[in-house]
Scaffold this motif. Structure first.
Motif, short mmCIF file in Angstrom:
data_model
loop_
_atom_site.label_atom_id
_atom_site.label_comp_id
_atom_site.label_asym_id
_atom_site.label_seq_id
_atom_site.Cartn_x
_atom_site.Cartn_y
_atom_site.Cartn_z
N GLU A 71 0.87 -1.18 0.00
CA GLU A 71 0.00 0.00 0.00
C GLU A 71 0.91 1.22 0.00
O GLU A 71 1.82 1.32 0.82
CB GLU A 71 -0.87 0.00 1.25
CG GLU A 71 -1.76 1.22 1.39
CD GLU A 71 -2.50 1.21 2.71
OE1 GLU A 71 -3.31 0.30 2.95
OE2 GLU A 71 -2.23 2.12 3.52
N ILE A 72 0.66 2.13 -0.93
CA ILE A 72 1.47 3.34 -1.04
C ILE A 72 0.56 4.53 -0.77
O ILE A 72 -0.48 4.69 -1.41
CB ILE A 72 2.11 3.46 -2.44
CG1 ILE A 72 3.04 2.26 -2.67
CG2 ILE A 72 2.86 4.77 -2.58
CD1 ILE A 72 3.62 2.20 -4.06
N ASN A 73 0.93 5.34 0.21
CA ASN A 73 0.16 6.53 0.57
C ASN A 73 1.04 7.76 0.38
O ASN A 73 2.22 7.75 0.70
CB ASN A 73 -0.29 6.47 2.03
CG ASN A 73 -1.34 5.43 2.24
OD1 ASN A 73 -2.52 5.72 2.18
ND2 ASN A 73 -0.92 4.20 2.49
N GLY A 74 0.43 8.81 -0.12
CA GLY A 74 1.16 10.04 -0.29
C GLY A 74 0.27 11.11 -0.87
O GLY A 74 -0.96 10.99 -0.83
N ASN A 75 0.89 12.15 -1.39
CA ASN A 75 0.10 13.17 -2.07
C ASN A 75 0.86 13.68 -3.28
O ASN A 75 2.08 13.55 -3.36
CB ASN A 75 -0.33 14.30 -1.13
CG ASN A 75 0.81 14.94 -0.39
OD1 ASN A 75 1.97 14.65 -0.62
ND2 ASN A 75 0.48 15.82 0.51
N MET A 76 0.11 14.22 -4.23
CA MET A 76 0.68 14.74 -5.46
C MET A 76 -0.34 15.62 -6.16
O MET A 76 -1.53 15.55 -5.88
CB MET A 76 1.13 13.61 -6.39
CG MET A 76 0.03 12.75 -6.94
SD MET A 76 0.75 11.47 -7.98
CE MET A 76 -0.57 10.28 -8.01
#
Length: 160
Positions: A71-76
């Motif tokens: 699971e990859i969480n972040g913002n962009m």
């Protein structure tokens, strides 16, 4: 791997990351790109990974087909423009009630949004490759709850 994939997607050239994918997934991703991004360009900027979470693991007795789901969480910042006119078309941000289009466009082109994505990897010929990308997990990847619980502590968080 994630950032290289996103950059290749934005350039509409997955050849540079082809070795990171199974042949089936590469064909699927190319097909999605050709159908959904015809005359469109996906702009992706300021990718910040917040944390990675190992969701599921499967270890086989032979060298190939070990699997893990991440699971990859972040913002962009992520929006789509017309490839010919460079006009803004759409964004993943929700448009606020009573928000005019120009404000929505400006906000979409400058404001990052939080994302959660799942990448499923298989080991094939001693190399780890992406076999699937999902925005949510099915029961298929959560089949082994004992591994999932055991590896919950293996979450990587970005330093602030």
């Amino acid at each position: 791997m994630f950032i290289a994939y996103q950059e290749a997607w934005m350039k509409k050239d997955l050849e540079e990351v082809k070795n990171m994918m199974t042949k089936q997934y590469f064909k699927k991703a190319e097909n999605i790109m050709k159908t959904k991004l015809t005359w469109k360009k996906n702009i992706i900027k300021d990718i910040k990974l917040k944390y990675l979470h190992l969701v599921s693991v499967k270890d086989n007795d032979w060298k190939d087909w070990d699997m893990f789901a991440m699971e990859i969480n972040g913002n962009m910042i992520d929006y789509t423009i017309d490839e010919l006119t460079w006009e803004f078309l759409e964004s993943n941000l929700d448009r606020w009630k009573d928000e005019d289009f120009d404000s929505y466009k400006s906000r979409s082109m400058s404001m990052s949004w939080w994302f959660k994505e799942y990448y499923i990897f298989f080991r094939y010929d001693w190399e780890w490759v992406i076999t699937q990308y999902k925005t949510r997990l099915s029961s298929y990847t959560r089949y082994n709850k004992s591994y999932t619980k055991r590896y919950r502590k293996n979450t990587w968080r970005a330093k602030r």
